[in-house]
Enzyme design. Sequence first.
Site, PDB file in Angstrom:
ATOM      1  N   ARG A 101       0.815  -1.217   0.000  1.00 12.80           N
ATOM      2  CA  ARG A 101       0.000   0.000   0.000  1.00 12.80           C
ATOM      3  C   ARG A 101       0.849   1.267   0.000  1.00 12.80           C
ATOM      4  NH1 ARG A 101      -3.978  -0.337  -2.172  1.00 12.80           N
ATOM      5  NH2 ARG A 101      -2.994   1.285  -3.398  1.00 12.80           N
ATOM      6  N   LYS A 136       2.987  25.369  -3.854  1.00  9.91           N
ATOM      7  CA  LYS A 136       1.751  24.736  -3.385  1.00  9.91           C
ATOM      8  C   LYS A 136       1.913  23.228  -3.512  1.00  9.91           C
ATOM      9  CE  LYS A 136      -1.423  28.540  -4.437  1.00  9.91           C
ATOM     10  NZ  LYS A 136      -2.601  28.981  -5.222  1.00  9.91           N
ATOM     11  N   GLU A 198       6.440  39.701  -7.918  1.00  9.21           N
ATOM     12  CA  GLU A 198       5.104  39.400  -8.430  1.00  9.21           C
ATOM     13  C   GLU A 198       4.379  40.718  -8.668  1.00  9.21           C
ATOM     14  OE1 GLU A 198       2.469  36.074  -6.902  1.00  9.21           O
ATOM     15  OE2 GLU A 198       1.413  37.840  -6.149  1.00  9.21           O
ATOM     16  N   ASP A 219       0.944  38.386 -12.621  1.00  9.66           N
ATOM     17  CA  ASP A 219      -0.121  37.607 -12.007  1.00  9.66           C
ATOM     18  C   ASP A 219      -1.497  38.017 -12.521  1.00  9.66           C
ATOM     19  OD1 ASP A 219      -1.205  35.715 -10.182  1.00  9.66           O
ATOM     20  OD2 ASP A 219      -1.678  37.347  -8.800  1.00  9.66           O
TER      21      ASP A 219
END
Length: 284
Positions: A101, A136, A198, A219
Amino acid sequence: MSAAPLTLTPALQQQLRDWLQEDIGRGDLSAAALRPGRCRAHWISKAPGVFCGGPLLDFVFRELDPKASVELLVADGDAVTPGQCLLNVEAEAAALVAAERTALNLAMRLSGIATATSRLVAELEGSGVRLADTRKTTPGLRVLEKYAVRCGGGVNHRLGLDDAAMLKENHLAWAGGVAAAIAAVRSGAPWPARVIVEAETSAEAQAAIEAGADGVLLDEFSPEALLELVPQLRALTSRPVVLEASGVQPEQLRAYAATGLDLISTSAPVTRSSWLDLSMRFSS
């Protein structure tokens, strides 16, 4: 698709041990159903995709059976098809079942990321624009998830906050503006460190380049806006500045690639991908 090799550092090896222990706990109660002795098993893919995770598997199985052997039939980054045999493994039956697993979970997760990345990279083929990941990532899995992005043909952005300085909205607000923020970072960072800003407006992007930023992350600009803005930013300096877009929807990749950008960064392969369905079967 080949990628920079994965190094099983001592820290990663300990993580693998911890993940095995998380599943096994005080002992595998199902092991009593197995006849003692060594046996063979094989893995198959149950869906099309890109395989990833091979370098982890030998360690996982050997941790429970030092004499275990894993024969990989595909390499990380290889495309796989439904029903395809991916590897053969031989070990004590109890070790095979106990490690199954953890090994499958890791390979399915990483293969899912590699698969999702490869699909987005295919949308950019021929454009010269690279697809980058973001920070992220799942805590504890960053190194592996970013490796999976490379296996899918993407490139890695910052591994962590110490790779480069990226100045975002909050930095700029508290620093008193773009120029002040860049100057503060330059005064304390090692000289090879890169500074990325940014930018949410064209004025911020221009200010970043004029203040010496090494890269500008544009962005949530539309492709139409970038068609006009990117040439303007290129004309501001003769030094190389990496122009990157974020906040891009996958269906818009081709439109963004036509604007003259260097990079498109997205968290989608990590945050939105499905696991690639793999299965282990005992061999007769």
